[in-house]
Design a protein around this motif. Structure first.
Motif, PDB file in Angstrom:
ATOM      1  N   ALA A 104      -2.997  -0.654  -1.145  1.00 17.37           N
ATOM      2  CA  ALA A 104      -1.892   0.001  -1.851  1.00 17.37           C
ATOM      3  C   ALA A 104      -0.782  -0.977  -2.211  1.00 17.37           C
ATOM      4  O   ALA A 104      -0.421  -1.850  -1.430  1.00 17.37           O
ATOM      5  N   ALA A 107       4.465   0.700  -4.792  1.00 15.05           N
ATOM      6  CA  ALA A 107       4.786   1.934  -5.510  1.00 15.05           C
ATOM      7  C   ALA A 107       3.643   2.955  -5.503  1.00 15.05           C
ATOM      8  O   ALA A 107       3.766   4.025  -6.099  1.00 15.05           O
ATOM      9  N   THR A 108       2.524   2.672  -4.833  1.00 14.09           N
ATOM     10  CA  THR A 108       1.406   3.616  -4.789  1.00 14.09           C
ATOM     11  C   THR A 108       1.842   4.869  -4.050  1.00 14.09           C
ATOM     12  O   THR A 108       2.300   4.793  -2.912  1.00 14.09           O
ATOM     13  N   PRO A 109       1.713   6.041  -4.682  1.00 12.99           N
ATOM     14  CA  PRO A 109       2.157   7.273  -4.017  1.00 12.99           C
ATOM     15  C   PRO A 109       1.244   7.672  -2.857  1.00 12.99           C
ATOM     16  O   PRO A 109       0.043   7.434  -2.886  1.00 12.99           O
ATOM     17  N   GLY A 110       1.855   8.239  -1.811  1.00 11.39           N
ATOM     18  CA  GLY A 110       1.099   8.800  -0.699  1.00 11.39           C
ATOM     19  C   GLY A 110       0.638   7.822   0.354  1.00 11.39           C
ATOM     20  O   GLY A 110      -0.136   8.201   1.235  1.00 11.39           O
ATOM     21  N   ARG A 112       2.941   5.563   1.959  1.00 12.58           N
ATOM     22  CA  ARG A 112       4.077   5.075   2.749  1.00 12.58           C
ATOM     23  C   ARG A 112       4.917   6.232   3.289  1.00 12.58           C
ATOM     24  O   ARG A 112       4.989   7.294   2.709  1.00 12.58           O
ATOM     25  N   ARG A 117       3.909   1.338   5.767  1.00 15.91           N
ATOM     26  CA  ARG A 117       2.552   1.630   5.293  1.00 15.91           C
ATOM     27  C   ARG A 117       1.873   2.459   6.372  1.00 15.91           C
ATOM     28  O   ARG A 117       1.848   2.076   7.536  1.00 15.91           O
ATOM     29  N   GLY A 159      -3.699   6.208   2.916  1.00 15.27           N
ATOM     30  CA  GLY A 159      -3.572   6.669   1.532  1.00 15.27           C
ATOM     31  C   GLY A 159      -4.720   6.249   0.631  1.00 15.27           C
ATOM     32  O   GLY A 159      -5.120   6.975  -0.268  1.00 15.27           O
ATOM     33  N   THR A 160      -5.269   5.075   0.858  1.00 16.96           N
ATOM     34  CA  THR A 160      -6.355   4.572   0.012  1.00 16.96           C
ATOM     35  C   THR A 160      -7.711   4.604   0.710  1.00 16.96           C
ATOM     36  O   THR A 160      -8.730   4.399   0.063  1.00 16.96           O
TER      37      THR A 160
END
Length: 193
Positions: A104, A107-110, A112, A117, A159-160
């Motif tokens: 991530a 600025a990747t949503p979801g 943080r 992280r 998130g990822t």
């Protein structure tokens, strides 16, 4: 025959140059010209992970499906088994070390919570291994005639779902012990769930 791009999406995600560099670094590159070079062996092993429930020949067919315009001879099961053994685990381990880690961007949503992280440990103790003398010697003999089991512990960016690290071994050791082996991968900007 196995030029860059011939393995479709797999070669796009894991470039030939990276595979060749890992093979050179681990001294696993073939020493003579072969119909099934070490580079192909790495992609074959990666494809085996994508299709764990099918045999060698079906994995090979899926891997080489985009080569329909070329005269590709299907190797025997023995040739694929020998290729797998020849490549070994060192290049696969090194490839994992190179490719694993958080994905991530800031600025990747979801991914943080504030400035942190979000990561988590995830364990699994129901991975069956082949019922071989070697696996039973390492993992112990399972009760009730089952397969020897393997414990897997991963550290994941939630998130990822990117793998940051992974360890595995005996189920008797327990998840907490394996999680401790991944603590060195945590950084001050991570929040562990």
């Amino acid at each position: 025959m196995f030029a860059p791009g011939h393995f479709g999406e797999l070669a796009a995600l894991v470039p030939f140059e990276l595979v060749d560099a890992v093979l050179e670094e681990t001294r696993s590159m073939q020493r003579r010209l072969r119909a099934l070079p070490s580079r192909v062996g790495v992609y074959f092993l990666l494809a085996m992970c994508l299709f764990p429930e099918v045999g060698y020949l079906l994995v090979w067919q899926k891997l080489t499906a985009s080569l329909s315009a070329l005269p590709v001879v299907t190797p025997t099961t023995k040739a694929l088994r020998d290729l797998r053994r020849r490549v070994g685990c060192a290049p696969m381990r090194r490839l994992f070390e190179v490719l694993s880690g958080p994905l991530a961007q800031p600025a990747t949503p979801g991914v943080r919570f504030g400035t942190y992280r979000i990561v988590s440990f995830d364990g699994c103790s129901s991975l069956k291994t082949p019922d071989t003398v070697r696996d039973r010697a390492w993992l112990g003999s399972p009760g009730h005639g089952g397969y020897p089991l393997l414990e897997l512990m991963t550290l994941v960016e939630t998130g990822t779902r990117a793998l940051i690290g992974a360890v595995f071994g005996l189920t008797s050791e327990g998840e907490s012990s394996y999680a401790r082996r991944l603590l060195h991968l945590l950084t001050s900007d991570m929040l562990v769930l």
